[in-house]
Design a protein around this motif. Structure first.
Motif, mmCIF file in Angstrom:
data_model
loop_
_atom_site.group_PDB
_atom_site.id
_atom_site.type_symbol
_atom_site.label_atom_id
_atom_site.label_comp_id
_atom_site.label_asym_id
_atom_site.label_seq_id
_atom_site.Cartn_x
_atom_site.Cartn_y
_atom_site.Cartn_z
ATOM 1 N N VAL A 197 -1.331 -8.106 -5.124
ATOM 2 C CA VAL A 197 -0.646 -9.042 -4.234
ATOM 3 C C VAL A 197 -1.361 -9.098 -2.889
ATOM 4 C CG1 VAL A 197 1.501 -9.543 -3.013
ATOM 5 C CG2 VAL A 197 1.571 -8.648 -5.352
ATOM 6 N N ASN A 198 -1.637 -10.308 -2.422
ATOM 7 C CA ASN A 198 -2.232 -10.522 -1.101
ATOM 8 C C ASN A 198 -1.141 -11.039 -0.166
ATOM 9 O OD1 ASN A 198 -3.718 -11.101 1.146
ATOM 10 N ND2 ASN A 198 -5.186 -12.454 0.128
ATOM 11 N N ARG A 199 -0.723 -10.189 0.759
ATOM 12 C CA ARG A 199 0.340 -10.565 1.694
ATOM 13 C C ARG A 199 -0.208 -11.221 2.961
ATOM 14 N NH1 ARG A 199 1.797 -5.842 -0.841
ATOM 15 N NH2 ARG A 199 3.853 -5.865 -1.837
ATOM 16 N N ASN A 200 -1.541 -11.349 3.017
ATOM 17 C CA ASN A 200 -2.208 -12.038 4.129
ATOM 18 C C ASN A 200 -1.887 -11.409 5.479
ATOM 19 O OD1 ASN A 200 -3.500 -14.204 2.551
ATOM 20 N ND2 ASN A 200 -1.401 -14.896 2.199
ATOM 21 N N THR A 201 -1.801 -10.079 5.506
ATOM 22 C CA THR A 201 -1.557 -9.376 6.763
ATOM 23 C C THR A 201 -2.874 -9.185 7.517
ATOM 24 O OG1 THR A 201 -1.843 -7.210 5.734
ATOM 25 C CG2 THR A 201 0.379 -8.148 5.726
ATOM 26 N N THR A 202 -2.755 -8.798 8.779
ATOM 27 C CA THR A 202 -3.946 -8.559 9.595
ATOM 28 C C THR A 202 -4.779 -7.423 9.029
ATOM 29 O OG1 THR A 202 -2.731 -9.285 11.559
ATOM 30 C CG2 THR A 202 -4.756 -8.037 11.926
ATOM 31 N N ALA A 231 -7.408 1.222 -12.639
ATOM 32 C CA ALA A 231 -7.882 0.082 -11.840
ATOM 33 C C ALA A 231 -7.492 0.244 -10.378
ATOM 34 C CB ALA A 231 -7.326 -1.218 -12.410
ATOM 35 N N ARG A 232 -6.283 0.773 -10.111
ATOM 36 C CA ARG A 232 -5.836 0.949 -8.727
ATOM 37 C C ARG A 232 -6.698 1.989 -8.010
ATOM 38 N NH1 ARG A 232 -0.923 1.899 -9.688
ATOM 39 N NH2 ARG A 232 0.049 -0.090 -9.134
ATOM 40 N N GLU A 233 -7.003 3.083 -8.691
ATOM 41 C CA GLU A 233 -7.846 4.113 -8.086
ATOM 42 C C GLU A 233 -9.229 3.568 -7.756
ATOM 43 O OE1 GLU A 233 -7.711 8.540 -9.141
ATOM 44 O OE2 GLU A 233 -7.030 7.580 -10.983
ATOM 45 N N ALA A 234 -9.806 2.809 -8.688
ATOM 46 C CA ALA A 234 -11.132 2.248 -8.451
ATOM 47 C C ALA A 234 -11.100 1.273 -7.285
ATOM 48 C CB ALA A 234 -11.643 1.557 -9.716
ATOM 49 N N ALA A 235 -10.060 0.434 -7.199
ATOM 50 C CA ALA A 235 -9.939 -0.527 -6.104
ATOM 51 C C ALA A 235 -9.763 0.188 -4.771
ATOM 52 C CB ALA A 235 -8.772 -1.474 -6.367
ATOM 53 N N ASP A 236 -8.973 1.233 -4.768
ATOM 54 C CA ASP A 236 -8.763 2.005 -3.538
ATOM 55 C C ASP A 236 -10.074 2.603 -3.037
ATOM 56 O OD1 ASP A 236 -6.463 2.124 -2.066
ATOM 57 O OD2 ASP A 236 -5.423 3.516 -3.391
ATOM 58 N N PHE A 237 -10.804 3.243 -3.930
ATOM 59 C CA PHE A 237 -12.059 3.870 -3.540
ATOM 60 C C PHE A 237 -13.073 2.815 -3.106
ATOM 61 C CE2 PHE A 237 -16.251 5.649 -4.146
ATOM 62 C CZ PHE A 237 -16.121 6.954 -3.697
ATOM 63 N N GLY A 238 -13.120 1.687 -3.846
ATOM 64 C CA GLY A 238 -14.104 0.650 -3.540
ATOM 65 C C GLY A 238 -13.911 0.040 -2.168
ATOM 66 N N THR A 239 -12.671 -0.028 -1.683
ATOM 67 C CA THR A 239 -12.390 -0.582 -0.363
ATOM 68 C C THR A 239 -12.206 0.511 0.682
ATOM 69 O OG1 THR A 239 -10.035 -0.664 -0.952
ATOM 70 C CG2 THR A 239 -11.338 -2.672 -1.277
ATOM 71 N N ASN A 240 -12.598 1.720 0.341
ATOM 72 C CA ASN A 240 -12.511 2.855 1.262
ATOM 73 C C ASN A 240 -11.078 3.087 1.725
ATOM 74 O OD1 ASN A 240 -13.628 5.028 2.638
ATOM 75 N ND2 ASN A 240 -14.105 3.831 4.464
ATOM 76 N N TYR A 241 -10.131 2.833 0.827
ATOM 77 C CA TYR A 241 -8.706 3.081 1.051
ATOM 78 C C TYR A 241 -8.168 2.292 2.259
ATOM 79 C CZ TYR A 241 -9.857 6.945 -2.035
ATOM 80 O OH TYR A 241 -10.316 7.703 -3.087
ATOM 81 N N GLN A 242 -8.718 1.109 2.509
ATOM 82 C CA GLN A 242 -8.305 0.325 3.675
ATOM 83 C C GLN A 242 -7.181 -0.661 3.381
ATOM 84 O OE1 GLN A 242 -12.172 -1.293 4.775
ATOM 85 N NE2 GLN A 242 -12.276 0.091 6.528
ATOM 86 N N LEU A 243 -6.991 -1.027 2.122
ATOM 87 C CA LEU A 243 -5.892 -1.931 1.798
ATOM 88 C C LEU A 243 -4.577 -1.164 1.918
ATOM 89 C CD1 LEU A 243 -7.319 -3.945 -1.242
ATOM 90 C CD2 LEU A 243 -6.789 -4.806 1.035
ATOM 91 N N PRO A 244 -3.640 -1.680 2.705
ATOM 92 C CA PRO A 244 -2.398 -0.920 2.963
ATOM 93 C C PRO A 244 -1.577 -0.660 1.716
ATOM 94 C CG PRO A 244 -2.244 -3.173 3.814
ATOM 95 C CD PRO A 244 -3.667 -2.964 3.423
ATOM 96 N N SER A 245 -1.577 -1.605 0.769
ATOM 97 C CA SER A 245 -0.821 -1.384 -0.468
ATOM 98 C C SER A 245 -1.502 -2.138 -1.599
ATOM 99 C CB SER A 245 0.630 -1.862 -0.319
ATOM 100 O OG SER A 245 0.673 -3.258 -0.077
ATOM 101 N N LEU A 246 -1.419 -1.582 -2.766
ATOM 102 C CA LEU A 246 -2.018 -2.215 -3.932
ATOM 103 C C LEU A 246 -0.939 -2.399 -4.995
ATOM 104 C CD1 LEU A 246 -5.491 -0.409 -4.212
ATOM 105 C CD2 LEU A 246 -5.075 -2.811 -3.698
ATOM 106 N N ASP A 247 -0.160 -3.436 -4.800
ATOM 107 C CA ASP A 247 0.879 -3.787 -5.764
ATOM 108 C C ASP A 247 0.344 -4.896 -6.654
ATOM 109 O OD1 ASP A 247 2.683 -2.016 -4.553
ATOM 110 O OD2 ASP A 247 3.217 -3.533 -3.054
ATOM 111 N N TYR A 248 0.486 -4.732 -7.946
ATOM 112 C CA TYR A 248 -0.070 -5.697 -8.883
ATOM 113 C C TYR A 248 0.633 -7.043 -8.805
ATOM 114 C CZ TYR A 248 -3.155 -2.452 -11.293
ATOM 115 O OH TYR A 248 -4.174 -1.587 -11.605
#
Length: 986
Positions: free
Chosen positions: A250-255, A339-356
């Motif tokens: 989900v992209n919440r379009n936050t800052t 997939a969530r772990e890979a996405a987290d690591f790939g973005t250096n854990y910068q995305l505040p939440s990773l809800d599908y």
């Protein structure tokens, strides 16, 4: 009356704006119906609908769209919308390619009906767009429908958004779209009324739908890989297993989300450290990963099977891919976590939440599939004729050619096929003979799988449905009409095709036999002292014949008159060393072993000499004694003529020029000493390896066909591994510690405790070379300095990898003479001592040196207009991302091709070992025909040589990409540092 007219205009503008802003398929269809009803427009009147809508909607926003569509409709190929006025077309499927085809057919003036079995567009996956597709969509008014179209630094769009955009355009130009209608099969015209009765129709579901009475002349299948149209045989291309995972969050379009940078692509071939760190921290083992930010946070990655098994994503390991990836064998919760772990690591854990995000099935939007199993239709079109009613049948999109995922080719090639299909329908409507139309379509189809952003025409403004405007090397007559007779008048129950009509490509390979090889060797060595070649064994024992073979093409490499016929070991070893260093031909034994044997092994000599034949074949001896090897990659060599630039210029240029000259002199001194060291004596092989038929790593027997060699070691392919991480190495992509006798991957070589003085000298020399190149680059205000990995492999004692050649290129301008002379005279020295292995400590040193150079040589220049500077920075960033994405696609393709070659080599080695055992009498089988076995052996040898050549070229491309990526990173760091200090680099 005036007020009423203004109100009508305002209402029409608002209704049209509601239609443009609709965000779902249902909403779009509903808004379109309201628009037509309120403005009293009839969508079924397809010939006048667009003009009526254009007259009714005159808002300033709409006028911008009308001008773009009018410009498109003005192409001469459409004949002002009258090219296909009496043609009725049915398009099955409302995917991007189906809708794009429908739009082109509508521009031609045809009656077009699109049927779609769903009523929602729910595919969140994101498509990478080629430059021409961006230009094409902008020409259709994409920005009017989707203001953020290609506004970021990476050119992509979600499939859902693209479908919505194309659906709206299709409705505007008069295409009739029906959702919740499923195509079942074609219905033949009735036999009793051949002329007056209905023609071809479609059986659909629901049966009572009005479109079931629609007669059509053309049907286009655009319903994906599971195409429902009969009559098309498909070819399957299955490579080594490659498991792709797509995930949408989900992209919440936050800052916070906006600050996270997209990943245009990280490939193992570039960034080995990233993937090793990922595996060490999470246990996830990937080949690549991409992240795009659109309506969702979209990630796609290629995962290795063993990693999925270890993490519990795949429950049981099956050989069959279908069983392996079946839903019953996949733990869905483990897949979501993976997939969530890979996405987290790939973005250096910068995305505040990773809800599908949720897909149209109401489930988390994550999928896993094998993308190496691809289908392609054997033909792009066919013609059916029943009771005097002819039907043109065509395929587009995935129904025609499934894309190879890493290259992002689906949408791009799909649009090209849509244009090609529209061109075919135009010819059909104008009465061209069916066989001629089919022959031309198949000729064009042959080009489609080969298209890339680089080999299509670059002038996008000239693109039309005419294939000659898009394909620079088009041969529309390569398939003749008689070759397509089998796809004309095809009945539904006669779908088989003859083998003669298959669309295939064949590459010419050298076909030689042992007798021909012997004859060629005799001809090349005729007249040399002490050389008389009568066979492929004993005639080569002294080593003179091998040296004579090389001398006949490159007399500058060997002083033949100084050779001693009695010194067999030295002669053979000299030939082996020269062949490996200059031509990349790996030795299969040592000079000492040949001298110790009664006569050389026949199987071994056939394998080795065949490599010379394939390199030197059909090559005349140049007058200057330099061999131009056919089939090799040609590289830019700078001119040798040089003159200093005219006196003058500012103090900064003179200062940098003086520094560059001093550095070049220093570099020449270092490189010359390295060259002198390299030429002293021949290679000293370790004496405790047990012979060339014993693997240096596992100490087991290594047969001729499976034998690899590097740095005097002979081994099995699977035994060639890094001493630290145990990953499999490839020739040309490894590092070697001559003191410890160990091999390393590029990443771990710098971690090995090597205390060789030679190593320190060579790394420093490399830094001088790169710094010199950067100085020249800064001097001439250029961002495109060229680094090229030479096809010749130079063996530095501890490295064993391809060299680096600094090529000035055409960017020098008025300074070309002086700088080309400085660099051109040193080209050979660059290639002998510069290296492709890059270590983090070296990169840090390079950045420090460049920063010092910036401080010394560049005066701060404050930008007068901050806005202009930011705009330039954004453009530079966008260009850098595009170049990075191109490199990623190339790297992923190279990576997959290397793995495919490795699999083929292993299979070939198994056959070769089995055959070698029979020929050597190790199996006890005496009934086989030895002559026939030797012929089979020779065929395997040729196939092995072909795979080795291909692998070598792929490694060169990989090293070139690695250098380009490193250069780009250094330039970005340099710009960043200069921006922080307020400097500018022109």
């Amino acid at each position: 009356m005036g007020e009423t007219e203004d109100e009508r205009t305002s209402q029409a503008g608002q209704l049209f704006e509601n239609f443009v802003q609709a965000s779902t398929c249902k909403g779009t269809m509903q808004a379109f119906c309201i628009l037509c009803r309120q403005l009293e427009l009839d969508p079924s009147n397809y010939t006048d609908f667009y003009h009526s809508l254009k007259s009714a909607v005159t808002s300033w926003k709409a006028k911008g769209l009308w001008s773009k569509l009018d410009k498109r409709a003005s192409h001469k190929e459409y004949m002002k919308g009258k090219a296909c006025t009496d043609t009725k077309c049915l398009v099955i499927g409302s995917g991007p390619c189906g809708l794009r085809t429908a739009i082109e057919l509508a521009f031609l003036g045809a009656k077009v009906v699109v049927i779609e079995k769903r009523d929602t567009f729910s595919r969140n996956n994101v498509l990478h767009l080629w430059p021409y597709t961006i230009h094409d969509l902008r020409g259709l008014g994409a920005k009017k429908f989707y203001g953020k179209f290609c506004a970021g630094s990476i050119d992509h769009i979600s499939i859902r958004q693209l479908q919505l955009m194309l659906l709206k355009i299709a409705l505007i130009v008069g295409v009739e779209v029906h959702v919740n209608v499923e195509f079942i099969k074609l219905l033949e015209p009735p036999e009793d009324q051949p002329n007056e009765g209905p023609g071809w129709r479609a059986e659909i579901r629901p049966a009572g739908h009005p479109i079931s009475d629609f007669d059509f002349d053309v049907v286009v299948g655009a319903d994906g890989r599971r195409s429902t149209l009969d009559g098309f045989r498909r070819k399957e291309f299955r490579g080594k297993l490659a498991i792709a995972i797509t995930a949408n969050f989900v992209n919440r379009n936050t800052t916070a989300e906006a600050k996270v940078e997209e990943i245009s692509g990280v490939a193992f071939i570039f960034n080995q450290k990233f993937f090793l760190d990922l595996k060490e921290e999470t246990g996830i083992d990937l080949e690549n990963i991409v992240y795009y930010k659109d309506n969702t946070h979209y990630f796609v990655m290629t995962a290795k099977k063993q990693s999925l098994l270890d993490k519990g994503v795949i429950i049981h390991d099956y050989i069959e891919t279908e069983r392996l990836l079946s839903s019953q064998n996949v733990d869905q919760e483990a897949l979501l976590s993976y997939a969530r772990e890979a996405a987290d690591f790939g973005t250096n854990y910068q995305l505040p939440s990773l809800d599908y995000a949720i897909n149209h099935y109401g489930q988390p939007d994550v999928a896993m599939f094998d993308f190496t199993c691809m289908y392609a239709s054997e033909n792009a079109a066919l013609v059916r004729e029943n009771f005097r009613h002819q039907l043109l049948v065509a395929l587009v999109g995935d129904s025609l050619l499934e894309p190879f995922w890493p290259m992002g080719t689906g949408c791009a090639r799909g649009f090209l096929a849509a244009f090609d299909t529209a061109w075919m329908v135009r010819g059909w409507a104008q009465g061209r003979a069916p066989l001629e139309i089919l022959a031309e379509r198949e000729s064009i189809y042959r080009l489609l799988p080969q298209t890339t952003p680089e080999n299509i025409n670059k002038n996008f403004d000239q693109y039309t449905i005419d294939p000659s405007t898009r394909y620079p090397n088009l041969n529309a007559n390569c398939v003749r009409p008689h070759q397509v007779s089998s796809i004309f008048n095809v009945c539904p129950h006669l779908c088989a095709r003859s083998a003669d009509s298959d669309v295939a490509f064949f590459s010419q390979e050298l076909e030689i036999r042992p007798r021909q090889l012997l004859s060629w060797c005799q001809k090349q060595t005729q007249g040399y002292r002490g050389v008389e070649v009568t066979d492929l064994t004993s005639s080569w024992k002294s080593g003179l014949a091998l040296c004579a073979l090389i001398h006949s093409y490159r007399p500058d490499l060997i002083d033949f008159d100084s050779l001693n016929e009695a010194d067999s070991s030295r002669n053979n070893q000299l030939a082996f060393d020269v062949a490996e260093r200059e031509f990349g031909i790996q030795p299969v034994t040592t000079g000492a072993e040949i001298a110790a044997e009664r006569e050389p092994d026949k199987l071994l000599m056939v394998l080795y000499l065949s490599k010379f034949y394939e390199i030197f074949y059909a090559t005349a001896v140049p007058a200057a004694g330099k061999l131009s090897i056919p089939g090799k990659i040609s590289w830019l060599v700078p001119s040798q003529s040089a003159a200093p630039p005219a006196e003058g210029g500012n103090a900064r240029e003179n200062k940098v020029r003086s520094m560059a000259t001093q550095l070049l002199a220093k570099f020449e001194e270092n490189a010359a000493s390295g060259e002198q060291r390299r030429q002293v004596g021949s290679k000293e092989f370790p004496q405790n390896l047990g012979g060339s038929d014993i693997c240096s790593f596992c100490q087991k027997r290594v047969y001729v066909m499976e034998r690899l060699s590097a740095e005097g070691h002979f081994f099995h392919r699977e035994c060639f591994r890094c001493s630290i991480c145990r990953c499999t190495l490839r020739l040309g992509g490894h590092a070697f510690d001559s003191e410890q006798g160990k091999f390393y991957c590029k990443m771990h070589f710098s971690q090995a405790k090597v205390k060789s003085k030679t190593r320190r000298r060579t790394v420093i020399t490399f830094d001088w070379a790169l710094l010199t190149a950067l100085i020249l680059q800064l001097l001439f205000f250029n961002q495109n300095f060229s680094y090229r990995a030479t096809p010749q492999v130079h063996r530095v004692p501890f490295l064993g990898c391809a060299g680096l050649c600094v090529s000035p290129g055409p960017w020098l301008g008025r300074h070309a003479g002086w700088a080309t002379g400085c660099v051109g005279r040193r080209t050979r020295l660059y290639s002998t001592c510069a290296i492709t292995l890059l270590y983090i400590t070296v990169i840090q040193l390079q950045i420090v040196l460049v920063s010092m150079l910036v401080c010394l040589c560049i005066q701060p220049q404050r930008s007068s207009v901050e806005r202009q500077r930011k705009r330039q920075e954004k453009l530079v960033q966008q260009q850098a991302r595009r170049e990075q994405l191109k490199r990623l696609h190339r790297a992923q393709v190279i990576q997959r091709q290397l793995e495919e070659v490795e699999e083929k080599q292993r299979a070939l080695e198994e056959k070769g070992v089995a055959l070698e055992k029979i020929l050597r009498g190790e199996t006890g089988d005496q009934s086989s025909d030895e002559h026939q076995l030797l012929q089979t052996w020779f065929k395997l040898v040729l196939e092995k040589n072909k795979l080795e050549r291909y692998e070598s070229e792929l490694m060169i491309f990989a090293q070139e990409l690695e250098l380009e990526d490193t250069q780009s990173q250094l330039q970005r760091d340099l710009r960043s540092r200069m921006a922080m200090d307020g400097n500018t680099l022109c």
